[in-house]
Each structure stands twice: as structure tokens, then as C-alpha cells.
Write a protein that holds these residues in place. Structure first.
Motif, mmCIF file in Angstrom:
data_model
loop_
_atom_site.group_PDB
_atom_site.id
_atom_site.type_symbol
_atom_site.label_atom_id
_atom_site.label_comp_id
_atom_site.label_asym_id
_atom_site.label_seq_id
_atom_site.Cartn_x
_atom_site.Cartn_y
_atom_site.Cartn_z
ATOM 1 N N LYS A 174 30.165 32.585 24.904
ATOM 2 C CA LYS A 174 29.905 31.397 25.706
ATOM 3 C C LYS A 174 31.160 31.035 26.486
ATOM 4 O O LYS A 174 32.275 31.302 26.047
ATOM 5 N N GLY A 175 30.955 30.389 27.645
ATOM 6 C CA GLY A 175 32.070 29.999 28.483
ATOM 7 C C GLY A 175 31.888 30.523 29.899
ATOM 8 O O GLY A 175 30.775 30.943 30.278
ATOM 9 N N PRO A 176 32.947 30.532 30.709
ATOM 10 C CA PRO A 176 32.860 31.118 32.041
ATOM 11 C C PRO A 176 32.379 32.562 31.967
ATOM 12 O O PRO A 176 32.711 33.294 31.035
ATOM 13 N N VAL A 177 31.608 32.965 32.962
ATOM 14 C CA VAL A 177 30.990 34.295 32.932
ATOM 15 C C VAL A 177 31.959 35.355 33.435
ATOM 16 O O VAL A 177 32.631 35.188 34.460
ATOM 17 N N VAL A 178 32.012 36.474 32.705
ATOM 18 C CA VAL A 178 32.759 37.663 33.117
ATOM 19 C C VAL A 178 31.758 38.812 33.171
ATOM 20 O O VAL A 178 31.164 39.186 32.155
ATOM 21 N N LEU A 179 31.548 39.354 34.361
ATOM 22 C CA LEU A 179 30.619 40.464 34.571
ATOM 23 C C LEU A 179 31.417 41.762 34.632
ATOM 24 O O LEU A 179 32.362 41.880 35.418
ATOM 25 N N MET A 180 31.037 42.763 33.830
ATOM 26 C CA MET A 180 31.799 44.004 33.724
ATOM 27 C C MET A 180 30.991 45.178 34.270
ATOM 28 O O MET A 180 29.839 45.394 33.848
ATOM 29 N N LEU A 181 31.597 45.941 35.194
ATOM 30 C CA LEU A 181 30.933 47.067 35.854
ATOM 31 C C LEU A 181 31.735 48.349 35.589
ATOM 32 O O LEU A 181 32.883 48.475 36.028
ATOM 33 N N HIS A 182 31.118 49.278 34.879
ATOM 34 C CA HIS A 182 31.794 50.493 34.433
ATOM 35 C C HIS A 182 31.995 51.500 35.571
ATOM 36 O O HIS A 182 31.546 51.313 36.707
#
Length: 324
Positions: free
Chosen positions: A64-72
Motif C-alpha cells: 500500500k502507498g504510492p504506486v510503483v509500476l515495474m516493467l521488465h
């Protein structure tokens, strides 16, 4: 002597016939793991599978919290982020996914390259109602991150990129054994690579090969050998050659204005270190923090997860200062 020669010839014939049988079985797909088998092994909790524009996406959404989107990166999947995600999910909402043609995601249509992947990411962001977030990207996933940010500056708060290609990568030197295996794959068994090949190639992408974990080889082998996977990858690369890599992503890089962390392994044989300095110049309108890791190769998050993860965490803490 005659008996010895006869036995030698007989042994040679057996070896040739065995090799021919093995190649025939490989070509027929007998060694390829099934999608259900690989999904059962690597797609358990906290994985979920969501349908976006007709594509079944393998997603992990934790914290939970600010969103971090990870792209491999290309040829990998969301598992490259395991260590970083474990660190960040205690104070961020960490979302990572397999983007086609890689991992456990399934797109029934032929690949249109990174432009098609970006359309899929756009649809995913809207479907998940994501507002303002940071993107963490590796290699071609980092290029995808730049393309998305240039097109949607209102959505992205920051970029954290490792070993970033903004143009077609230079040729990579490989060993004679790897060259022979690649030739065999392309000309005889186009839908299969043996596990030792992944062990070779992954080790060559590490600054310190001893850091390569057997589990990494296992998921790399399983997910890349899925039936029909190499045909989808070829379509993806051909589409990029006709579009993105004809012009590069320098124009989009100049449009980015958010803070950027650029993490670079100085022993990367795919993207040499001079490209890091070039990328900083191409981000002409963004504040860039460039961190070099002298004994690291193409995968900082896999090879040196604690140190590189700490640097990423500190960067995100400056972007989202209300969170530890």
C-alpha cells in the motif's frame, strides 16, 4: 584393430542417431514445458491474471502507498523484480506484470512491437484506475517507460531506469559455443533452447557470473521455452526493427521532465557504459541521477539487489517524501 574400428564406427552411428532423435524431439516440441505446467510453477500467489483488451496479463500487485509500476526487460519477466519488490512493498503499492510476448501473459494476436505493448500498458493503467505513479524499467522495459512517460506526462511522477537503450543496441559479442547453439536453434530447432544455453547467456550478462542463482536459470528456461514463444518473440523483434529502432527514442527522452534515476552496470556487454552518458544528454529537460556499479552487468536488480534496491528506495523517498 579392425574390431576397434568397427566398434568406433558403431558408437559414432549410435551417437549420430541419438543426436538426430533428440533434435527431432526438440523440433516436435517434446521438450517444451506446457503453459499450465509453467504457470503452476511460477504463477502462484500473489500472482493474478487479468484480461486487458483481450490479453491475459500475469500481474503481481502488493503493498500500500504510492504506486510503483515495474516493467521488465526483453526475454525476462516480472520475476526479475522479486528482491526490489520485497523491499518496496512495505511502503509502496508495487505493481509488476509480464508484458507480451514474455512470461506468463498471453496475447492471441501477433506482436506489433513496443508500440503495441505501450497501448496495452495504457489500457492496463486505465483499467486499474492508476493516477500518478513512478515507473521502474529495465532495458527494453526502460525504453517502454520513456515512451509511456513522454505520451502521458500527467501520469508519471518519476522514472527509475536500469541499462536503458534509447536506440538499437550495438552488436553483442558471444562465444563460439553460444554462436553454434544459436545457429542450431534458428535453423534446426526454432522453438527450443536447452537449459545450459540459458546458464551460459545469463552468466555472460552478469558482471560476476558466480552471482547467478539456479532459480533464475530455471524460470528463464521455463518461461522462454513455452510452446510458440519464440515465434511470438521473432514477430516482436521484427516489428521493432521496422518502427522503434529505425528512429530510436531520443525525441521522447527529450520530452521527459520528471526526476530520473539511471542505474548502470559498467560490465554490461549489451549496453556499454558510454550509452549511460549519452542517455543523460538525451534527457535534456529532466534532472537525472546516474549511478554506476563497477562490477555489475545487465541486471543490477538480480546481481546486486540489496545495494541497487537501497539506492532505488532512497530515490523514491525523495519523489514521495511523505513516505519512509
Amino acid at each position: 584393430m579392425a574390431k576397434i574400428l568397427k566398434r568406433g564406427v558403431a558408437l559414432l552411428l549410435v551417437l549420430v542417431m541419438s543426436a538426430g532423435l533428440a533434435l527431432g524431439l526438440m523440433r516436435a516440441g517434446a521438450f517444451n514445458p506446457s503453459h499450465d505446467e509453467v504457470q503452476a510453477r511460477w504463477g502462484g500467489a500473489p500472482s493474478r491474471f487479468v484480461v486487458v483488451n483481450g490479453v491475459t496479463l500475469h500481474v503481481r500487485d502488493e503493498g500500500k502507498g504510492p504506486v510503483v509500476l515495474m516493467l521488465h526487460s526483453s526475454m525476462s519477466n516480472l520475476r526479475i523484480w522479486d528482491a526490489w519488490a520485497d523491499r518496496l512493498k512495505t511502503h509502496y503499492r508495487v505493481i509488476r506484470l509480464d508484458w507480451p510476448p514474455y512470461g506468463l501473459s498471453r496475447d492471441p494476436r501477433p506482436s506489433t512491437g513496443l508500440s503495441g505493448v505501450m497501448q496495452l500498458i495504457e489500457a492496463f493503467v486505465e483499467q486499474e484506475h492508476l493516477e500518478r505513479f513512478a515507473i521502474v524499467g529495465s532495458s527494453s522495459g526502460a525504453t517502454l517507460s520513456v515512451l509511456y512517460t513522454a505520451a502521458h506526462p500527467d501520469k508519471v511522477a518519476a522514472l527509475a531506469l536500469s541499462t536503458l537503450p534509447l536506440e538499437a543496441p550495438p552488436p553483442t559479442h558471444v562465444s563460439a559455443a553460444e554462436t553454434a547453439t544459436i545457429w542450431l536453434h534458428e535453423n534446426v530447432v526454432p522453438n527450443y533452447y536447452p537449459k545450459f544455453f540459458y546458464r551460459w547467456t545469463l552468466a555472460s550478462l552478469y558482471g560476476v557470473p558466480a552471482r547467478l542463482k539456479p532459480e533464475t536459470v530455471d524460470w528463464y528456461y521455463d518461461t522462454n521455452n513455452l510452446d510458440g514463444g519464440f515465434a511470438r518473440v521473432r514477430a516482436y523483434y521484427q516489428a521493432n526493427k521496422k518502427s522503434l529502432w529505425k528512429k530510436g527514442a531520443g525525441t521522447e527522452a527529450a520530452q521527459v521532465k520528471v526526476p530520473i534515476l539511471l542505474q548502470w552496470g559498467d560490465r554490461d556487454i549489451v549496453l556499454p557504459t558510454y550509452l549511460a552518458d549519452k542517455a543523460v544528454k538525451q534527457f535534456a529537460n529532466a534532472p537525472v541521477t546516474l549511478l554506476h556499479y563497477p562490477d555489475v552487468g545487465h541486471y543490477p536488480m538480480l546481481e546486486l539487489p540489496d545495494e541497487t534496491g537501497r539506492d532505488l528506495d532512497q530515490f523514491l523517498g525523495r519523489v514521495f517524501p511523505q513516505h519512509p
